[in-house]
Motif scaffolding. Structure first.
Motif, PDB file in Angstrom:
ATOM      1  N   ARG A  81       0.860  -1.179   0.000  1.00  0.00           N
ATOM      2  CA  ARG A  81       0.000   0.000   0.000  1.00  0.00           C
ATOM      3  C   ARG A  81       0.898   1.231   0.000  1.00  0.00           C
ATOM      4  NH1 ARG A  81      -2.569  -0.851   4.579  1.00  0.00           N
ATOM      5  NH2 ARG A  81      -4.121  -2.106   3.528  1.00  0.00           N
ATOM      6  N   THR A  83       0.900   5.470   0.322  1.00  0.00           N
ATOM      7  CA  THR A  83       0.222   6.723   0.650  1.00  0.00           C
ATOM      8  C   THR A  83       0.933   7.821  -0.113  1.00  0.00           C
ATOM      9  OG1 THR A  83      -0.291   5.905   2.858  1.00  0.00           O
ATOM     10  CG2 THR A  83      -0.456   8.275   2.504  1.00  0.00           C
ATOM     11  N   ARG A 118      -5.831   9.110  -1.486  1.00  0.00           N
ATOM     12  CA  ARG A 118      -4.440   9.229  -1.044  1.00  0.00           C
ATOM     13  C   ARG A 118      -3.738   7.880  -0.933  1.00  0.00           C
ATOM     14  NH1 ARG A 118      -1.979  13.457   1.398  1.00  0.00           N
ATOM     15  NH2 ARG A 118      -0.844  11.907   2.577  1.00  0.00           N
ATOM     16  N   GLN A 119      -4.465   6.788  -0.969  1.00  0.00           N
ATOM     17  CA  GLN A 119      -3.836   5.471  -0.817  1.00  0.00           C
ATOM     18  C   GLN A 119      -4.133   4.594  -2.016  1.00  0.00           C
ATOM     19  OE1 GLN A 119      -4.888   3.659   2.892  1.00  0.00           O
ATOM     20  NE2 GLN A 119      -3.281   4.768   3.973  1.00  0.00           N
ATOM     21  N   THR A 121      -3.546   0.495  -3.178  1.00  0.00           N
ATOM     22  CA  THR A 121      -3.110  -0.856  -2.857  1.00  0.00           C
ATOM     23  C   THR A 121      -2.775  -1.536  -4.172  1.00  0.00           C
ATOM     24  OG1 THR A 121      -4.558  -0.901  -0.929  1.00  0.00           O
ATOM     25  CG2 THR A 121      -3.755  -3.019  -1.744  1.00  0.00           C
TER      26      THR A 121
END
Length: 144
Positions: A81, A83, A118-119, A121
């Protein structure tokens, strides 16, 4: 024989008057020069730290390892993941290591966040030259 004064400490050298010039006072210092040198040194260190931070430090780009699976003799699958700034993209360096710690494979992958997110995966297969023991994310930087 030379004359010895009672005010001269034993073992201290006795100089003939006027022969070697005037002696310095023992407590005389230059605090302004010392303070200026310290200020210049701190400014130089601050510039070096700022340059290294801009080159290597990106707190907006943070990688987090989730898991590694699918280990075979020629690959490992890494789930991670990232950010990053909203809608931004990053280039991440993934690495596979063998049981003795040697690097047996690496891959670069670019991930992009959806607008407003903002993230991200991601899952990436890392090809290897020998059987890996672990897969990991080394770093993520802004995509070029």
């Amino acid at each position: 024989m030379s004359e010895t004064h009672t005010t001269v400490a034993p073992g201290a050298p006795v100089f003939p008057p006027g022969r070697y010039g005037r002696r310095r006072e023992p407590g005389r210092r230059r605090p302004v020069l010392r303070a200026l040198l310290v200020a210049v040194l701190l400014a130089a260190l601050g510039l070096v730290a700022a340059r290294l931070y801009l080159q290597y430090g990106h707190p907006d780009y943070r990688a987090e390892m989730i898991t590694y699976t699918g280990i075979t003799d020629s690959r490992v699958v890494v789930d991670f993941r990232v950010t990053l700034p909203p809608g931004g993209s990053a280039t991440c360096l993934l690495r596979a290591r063998s049981h003795d710690g040697a690097e047996v494979g690496h891959a670069e992958v670019t991930v992009t966040a959806r607008p407003g997110e903002r993230q991200v995966t991601a899952r990436q297969e890392v090809p290897t030259t020998a059987r890996p023991f672990i897969g990991e994310v080394l770093r993520c930087r802004p995509a070029a």
